[in-house]
Enzyme design. Structure first.
Site, PDB file in Angstrom:
ATOM      1  N   HIS A 126       0.824  -1.222   0.000  1.00 45.39           N
ATOM      2  CA  HIS A 126       0.000   0.000   0.000  1.00 45.39           C
ATOM      3  C   HIS A 126       0.859   1.274   0.000  1.00 45.39           C
ATOM      4  CE1 HIS A 126      -3.843  -2.121   0.582  1.00 45.39           C
ATOM      5  NE2 HIS A 126      -3.126  -2.974   1.280  1.00 45.39           N
TER       6      HIS A 126
ATOM      7  N   ASN B  84     -10.294  -2.818   2.390  1.00 51.12           N
ATOM      8  CA  ASN B  84      -9.987  -2.806   0.958  1.00 51.12           C
ATOM      9  C   ASN B  84     -11.258  -2.494   0.169  1.00 51.12           C
ATOM     10  OD1 ASN B  84      -7.207  -3.435   0.918  1.00 51.12           O
ATOM     11  ND2 ASN B  84      -7.618  -5.608   1.165  1.00 51.12           N
TER      12      ASN B  84
END
Ligand code: NDP
Length: 485
Positions: free
Chosen positions: A52, A125
């Site tokens: 990420h 997510n």
């Protein structure tokens, strides 16, 4: 005009010329301004997130629209109309800090709610499930998404080798390769807490809970070739769209829903409700509306507010608890650990991470200790003490979570149905969606050895025979559906 100063506050007389012995040089070591500027620049980078790394974020609010106080005594949900400030950081998973935004990948959807009883981080997510269900596999999985140690290139072989040997990945692989694997911008995708968490109420009763953020902008996706065109003109398409939407007053919104499962149901469902590769079917556990999220303010400084923001599933508040989900358990440790490494011991005191409520703890020194003495009395630097320093309050005690089981490395693959839910998803796709799924997979499998391709086709077949046949056709390989005995 303000006078330029050094970091020590002294006015600067000349910011154009170094101190030199004569007009042709050399420069002198005593030119502290020069040294300070160079030294600062050398230290401008911190380690990028291992996963990420590339992200986009903004501030906003959650407004509660519906009452769920029967399930939780969390202050954030205590009354209709309550507004809680928040920060969301969206991200891709595999790409580095400079990666293009419009890449096919799962998107992080991490929310920090600054509640009146501490920060609650929901680090989710844009997909309701994940590739693995046992955290022991997380470092292996991420290695397959990152660069090959010798070629320094991404390796489709490594990805499909791992996925084809890890059947639990099939559900998430299907989502990743479907339309939703490549949204056009953060506002056009859903968010999911993904893990099962728990709620507990004033009677000490526990419920299992899943969180869903449904986009109010509608879903928008790129095909692979549309994304290639976008990347050809801008690698920052998400940042551009999110930033300008908010600057222009077009505030992105999501509706927050929960699914609630009574505690005892967990023993009865045919699937493990704590398995991160599974959803709870809406038909069994319907979505319950809770509120609306709006993003309405861009950060003033990307580095200090987005690069330094630190989300951790360990940040829960009264009324919200964990669950036996194995991957959640590992993330409770790993995220805070990553922040201590990237940002330092006192990362939660940085302005973007600091709670908006009073903070009273006895953690003290360490690198960059800059916050005020928070116990109200300098003699109260340990606990218990007789000086009326901060002390525990049993009102916040979570009810016990009853766990029954033998300590063992339980085989998470044995007897686990990895096919029904990906099959159900495949059946929801119309023909055009299926064709794009097939071609996305075929494109992603280019160069992958045949044995791995056939192993994966076997998994697609178990989800749905048409799934395997479609991918085989897109790949141009022979594949015959084998009927189950
Ligand atoms: P439902 O029909 O009740 O729910 C379907 C869900 O799938 C909705 O949340 C919808 O989200 C989402 N969805 C719709 N189209 C797509 C798509 N093209 N790609 C991904 N998701 C899509 O069915 P079930 O609850 O029984 O679930 C069936 C399957 O749907 C599951 O196996 C799972 O793969 C998938 N799914 C289920 C979710 C759940 O929490 N139950 C959540 C997301 C997906 P939206 O309303 O935003 O379009």
């Amino acid at each position: 005009m303000k006078t330029l100063t050094t970091t020590a506050g002294a006015p600067v007389a000349d910011n154009q010329n170094s101190v030199t012995a004569g007009p042709r040089g050399p420069v002198l070591l005593q030119d502290y301004q020069l040294i300070e500027k160079l030294a600062h620049q050398n230290r401008e980078r911190i380690p990028e997130r291992v996963v990420h790394a590339k992200g986009w974020g903004a501030y906003g609010t959650l407004k509660v629209t519906d009452d769920i106080s029967d399930y939780t005594n969390a202050a954030i949900f205590s009354e209709i109309g309550r507004e809680t400030p928040l920060l969301i950081r969206f991200s891709t998973v595999a790409g580095e800090l400079g990666a293009a935004d419009a890449e096919r990948d799962v998107r992080g959807f991490a929310v920090k709610f600054y509640t009146v009883e501490g920060n609650w981080d929901l680090v989710g997510n844009n997909t309701p499930v994940f590739f693995i269900r046992d955290p022991l596999k997380f470092p292996d999985f991420i290695r397959t998404q990152k660069r090959h140690p010798r070629t320094n290139l991404r390796s489709p072989t490594a990805m499909w080798d791992f996925w084809s040997l890890s059947t639990e990945s099939l559900h998430q692989v299907t989502i990743l390769m479907s339309d939703r694997g490549l949204p056009t911008a953060p506002m056009y995708m859903n968010g999911y807490g993904s893990h099962t968490f728990s709620f507990w109420n004033n009677d000490g009763k526990r419920f299992w809970v899943k969180f869903h953020f449904k986009t109010q902008q509608g879903h928008k996706h790129f095909t692979n070739s549309e994304a290639a065109e976008v990347i050809g003109t801008s690698r920052e398409s998400y940042q551009e769209q999110l930033y300008s939407a908010i600057e222009n007053g077009e505030f992105p919104r999501w509706t927050l829903f929960v699914q609630i499962m009574p505690e005892a149901d967990a023993a009865k469902t045919s699937y493990n409700p704590f398995d991160l590769t599974k959803v709870w079917p809406h038909g069994e556990y319907p979505l319950i509306k809770v509120g609306q999220i709006e993003l309405n303010r861009n950060p003033d400084n990307y580095f200090s507010e987005i690069e330094q923001t630190a989300f951790s599933p360990s940040n829960v508040v009264r009324g919200i608890g964990f669950s036996p989900d194995k991957v959640l358990q590992a993330r409770i440790f790993a995220y805070a650990d990553a922040h201590r490494y990237r940002l330092g011991t006192h990362y939660e005191a940085l302005p973007v991470n600091a709670p908006r409520c009073p903070v009273h703890h006895y953690h003290k020194d360490g690198s960059m200790r800059f916050f005020a003495n928070d116990t109200g009395d300098s003699n109260a630097y340990y606990e218990p003490n007789s000086i009326d320093g901060p002390a525990e309050n049993s009102e916040y005690l979570e009810p016990p979570m009853v766990i029954d089981g033998d300590v063992h490395r339980h085989n998470h693959r044995q007897g686990n149905d990895d096919y029904t839910q990906p099959g159900a998803l495949f059946q929801m796709f119309d023909d055009a969606q299926r064709q794009r799924l097939f071609s996305n997979i075929a494109e992603a499998m280019q160069g992958v050895p045949e044995d791995i391709v056939y192993r994966q086709l076997g998994h697609f077949q178990k989800a749905h025979p048409e799934y395997a046949l479609g991918v085989a056709k897109a790949l141009g390989v022979n594949f015959h559906v084998v009927k189950a005995a």
